[in-house]
Design a protein around this motif. Sequence first.
Motif, short mmCIF file in Angstrom:
data_model
loop_
_atom_site.label_atom_id
_atom_site.label_comp_id
_atom_site.label_asym_id
_atom_site.label_seq_id
_atom_site.Cartn_x
_atom_site.Cartn_y
_atom_site.Cartn_z
N SER A 71 45.80 -14.59 92.72
CA SER A 71 46.81 -15.64 92.88
C SER A 71 46.13 -17.00 92.70
O SER A 71 44.91 -17.10 92.76
CB SER A 71 47.41 -15.52 94.28
N SER A 72 46.94 -18.03 92.50
CA SER A 72 46.41 -19.39 92.55
C SER A 72 46.58 -19.89 93.98
O SER A 72 47.38 -19.35 94.74
CB SER A 72 47.18 -20.29 91.57
N SER B 32 48.70 -12.27 84.45
CA SER B 32 47.67 -12.47 85.48
C SER B 32 46.34 -12.91 84.86
O SER B 32 45.49 -13.46 85.55
CB SER B 32 47.48 -11.18 86.28
N LEU C 245 44.62 -16.18 85.59
CA LEU C 245 44.10 -16.40 86.94
C LEU C 245 42.78 -15.67 87.16
O LEU C 245 42.07 -15.93 88.12
CB LEU C 245 45.11 -15.90 87.98
N ALA D 149 42.17 -17.89 92.75
CA ALA D 149 41.51 -18.54 91.61
C ALA D 149 41.52 -20.05 91.82
O ALA D 149 42.50 -20.59 92.33
CB ALA D 149 42.24 -18.18 90.33
N ALA E 249 48.53 -23.62 89.51
CA ALA E 249 49.37 -23.09 88.43
C ALA E 249 50.65 -23.91 88.27
O ALA E 249 51.31 -23.83 87.24
CB ALA E 249 49.70 -21.64 88.71
N THR F 9 35.87 -19.23 93.12
CA THR F 9 36.82 -18.14 93.33
C THR F 9 36.63 -17.56 94.72
O THR F 9 35.50 -17.24 95.11
CB THR F 9 36.58 -17.01 92.29
#
Length: 248
Positions: A42-43, A54, A57, A206, A210, A240
Amino acid sequence: MSVGIPIGRIWPVPPAQPLDDATLTALYGRADRPHLRVNFVSSPDGAVSVDGYSAGLSGEPDKRVFGLLRMLCDGLVVAAGTLRHEGYRAVRLTERHRAWRREHGLPEYPTLVVVSGSLALDPAQAALADAPVRPLVLTHAGATPPPGLTEVADLVRCGTDRVDLVAGLAELRRRGLDQLLCEGGPHLFGALTAADLVDELCLTVAPLLAGGGPGRISAGPPSPPRQLPLRHALVAEDGTLLLRYARA
Ligand SMILES: NC(=O)c1ccc[n+]([C@@H]2O[C@H](COP(=O)([O-])OP(=O)(O)OC[C@H]3O[C@@H](n4cnc5c(N)ncnc54)[C@H](OP(=O)(O)O)[C@@H]3O)[C@@H](O)[C@H]2O)c1
């Protein structure tokens, strides 16, 4: 001023050593009982995708853990929506990951399990047609397979007019698939959460925003919140975050 729950810092305090694959494998591991692990990226602003996928990401640290989690599982569960949309190819593992599985008495590859209510699946899709192990399709009694599907996959019917996930997972376990890894997508994750079937969530965050548009990692009707304690928080040098939440 009162101090409540202590807050510690994991980063930028540098770890003593970068974690090697053996340490990462031990950190994630296989449970000693039937276990459903869900893996998402996910962001930080909550998006499940960038431009609909995906991939936008998922950087190198996410891919590394993604591969390790596949190595660790017996069954790789994916919703038909994600299989179709992301164009899933046949499950492949590196020689090193296959060797690890052999050493641990596991088949070289996990079994792909597709969850579909409609059975609107393309038997020619590589994930099914080229699978190293015959895939399973978890569906219900009322679903009619398209021509060719039963030539490439076995249907597991649980539920009369919708997929009964509780019965479905029990059937997978009866077939020896104890350690399940679910790679989504959001509707399947929402349904698994609603049925209280999720034992673990591995969440990569990530380092990018987004923006508006994409959905969350969970979708579908509302369901009661479920406690899921944090078990580890790792951070890669590119920022990350690799989070692991699991039931006791
Ligand atoms: N960031 C990430 O880690 C990640 C991971 C996975 C997916 N994604 C993204 O998520 C999006 C796809 O999501 P989606 O909305 O299509 O959700 P989804 O959960 O991937 O797929 C929904 C479909 O899967 C089947 N399904 C899911 N739950 C089911 C249940 N409880 N019972 C029966 N069938 C079930 C149904 O297929 P039938 O129509 O065949 O009945 C349903 O229409 C894509 O953009 C993908 O890139 C992101």
